[in-house]
Scaffold this motif. Structure first.
Motif, PDB file in Angstrom:
ATOM      1  N   GLY A 208      29.157  81.950  39.059  1.00 50.98           N
ATOM      2  CA  GLY A 208      30.381  83.476  40.278  1.00 50.98           C
ATOM      3  C   GLY A 208      31.202  82.126  40.008  1.00 50.98           C
ATOM      4  O   GLY A 208      32.168  82.409  40.026  1.00 50.98           O
ATOM      5  N   CYS A 209      31.485  81.237  41.008  1.00 57.52           N
ATOM      6  CA  CYS A 209      32.566  80.549  41.433  1.00 57.52           C
ATOM      7  C   CYS A 209      32.644  79.561  40.518  1.00 57.52           C
ATOM      8  O   CYS A 209      33.785  78.857  40.574  1.00 57.52           O
TER       9      CYS A 209
ATOM     10  N   GLN B  91      29.941  76.709  45.454  1.00 59.83           N
ATOM     11  CA  GLN B  91      30.425  77.411  46.831  1.00 59.83           C
ATOM     12  C   GLN B  91      29.272  78.492  46.982  1.00 59.83           C
ATOM     13  O   GLN B  91      28.427  79.667  47.997  1.00 59.83           O
ATOM     14  N   CYS B  92      29.134  79.700  46.022  1.00 56.54           N
ATOM     15  CA  CYS B  92      28.755  80.800  46.171  1.00 56.54           C
ATOM     16  C   CYS B  92      26.703  80.830  45.814  1.00 56.54           C
ATOM     17  O   CYS B  92      26.340  81.551  46.593  1.00 56.54           O
TER      18      CYS B  92
ATOM     19  N   CYS C 151      23.833  88.335  42.710  1.00 61.83           N
ATOM     20  CA  CYS C 151      23.995  87.384  43.213  1.00 61.83           C
ATOM     21  C   CYS C 151      22.385  87.322  43.550  1.00 61.83           C
ATOM     22  O   CYS C 151      22.195  85.810  44.321  1.00 61.83           O
TER      23      CYS C 151
ATOM     24  N   ARG D 218      28.897  89.426  47.678  1.00 57.55           N
ATOM     25  CA  ARG D 218      30.145  89.859  48.188  1.00 57.55           C
ATOM     26  C   ARG D 218      29.183  91.347  48.817  1.00 57.55           C
ATOM     27  O   ARG D 218      30.301  92.613  49.035  1.00 57.55           O
TER      28      ARG D 218
END
Ligand code: FES
Ligand code: FES
Length: 158
Positions: free
Chosen positions: A37-38, A42-43, A100, A132
């Motif tokens: 993801g990031c 963070q994600c 996610c 998200r």
């Protein structure tokens, strides 16, 4: 060269020591359920378990993982999707786009291993993965369902 124990299988991988574990899992080993993801911790899309602790594999160097460390990815959580968290995710119909969700499931499974009956506060503190699509209410409901602490029916979680 590194030796990694992933989902109970010890594998030799030809990579530089500073390669992120996530790349090895996806590119060398071919387990693509763990997502990028990031890339900066963070994600949580890249979450795996290492020795039963949830970890963000994008930010772990392969050189820092020992051959004796037990890495478990979403593919190794259960053979057939029968882990209580996976069953609860299905029952509550948690995912929207789904990107996610393997990370969310790994985080939830690690939480329940430590805290069998988590409160909403426990869930919010432990589940810091970003979605998200905003499936947070259903994630919380599914964690309660998996823990046997569900006080809502499915329709109230949608
Ligand atoms: S990809 Fe690892 S935390 Fe976002
Ligand atoms: S389900 Fe789409 S990002 Fe979480």
């Amino acid at each position: 060269m590194a030796q990694l124990n992933i989902n109970g299988t010890v594998r030799d991988v030809e990579v530089e020591a500073d390669t992120p574990l996530l790349w090895v899992i996806r590119e060398q080993v071919g387990l693509t359920g763990t997502k990028y993801g990031c890339g900066v911790a963070q994600c949580g899309a890249c979450s795996v378990h290492i020795n039963d602790e949830v970890q963000r594999s994008c930010s772990i160097r392969v050189g820092d993982v020992k051959p004796t460390d037990r890495i478990v990815t979403i593919e190794g959580l259960s053979k057939d999707g029968s882990h209580p968290v996976q069953k609860a995710w299905l029952a509550v119909d948690v995912p929207q786009c789904g990107f996610c969700q393997s990370g969310q499931i790994m985080a939830a499974a690690a939480l329940l291993k430590k805290t069998a009956k988590p409160t909403d506060r426990d869930i919010d503190a432990a589940m810091t993965n970003i979605c998200r699509c905003g499936t947070y209410q259903r994630i919380r409901a599914a964690v309660h369902l998996a823990a046997g602490t569900s006080t809502t029916n499915r329709s109230s979680t949608l």
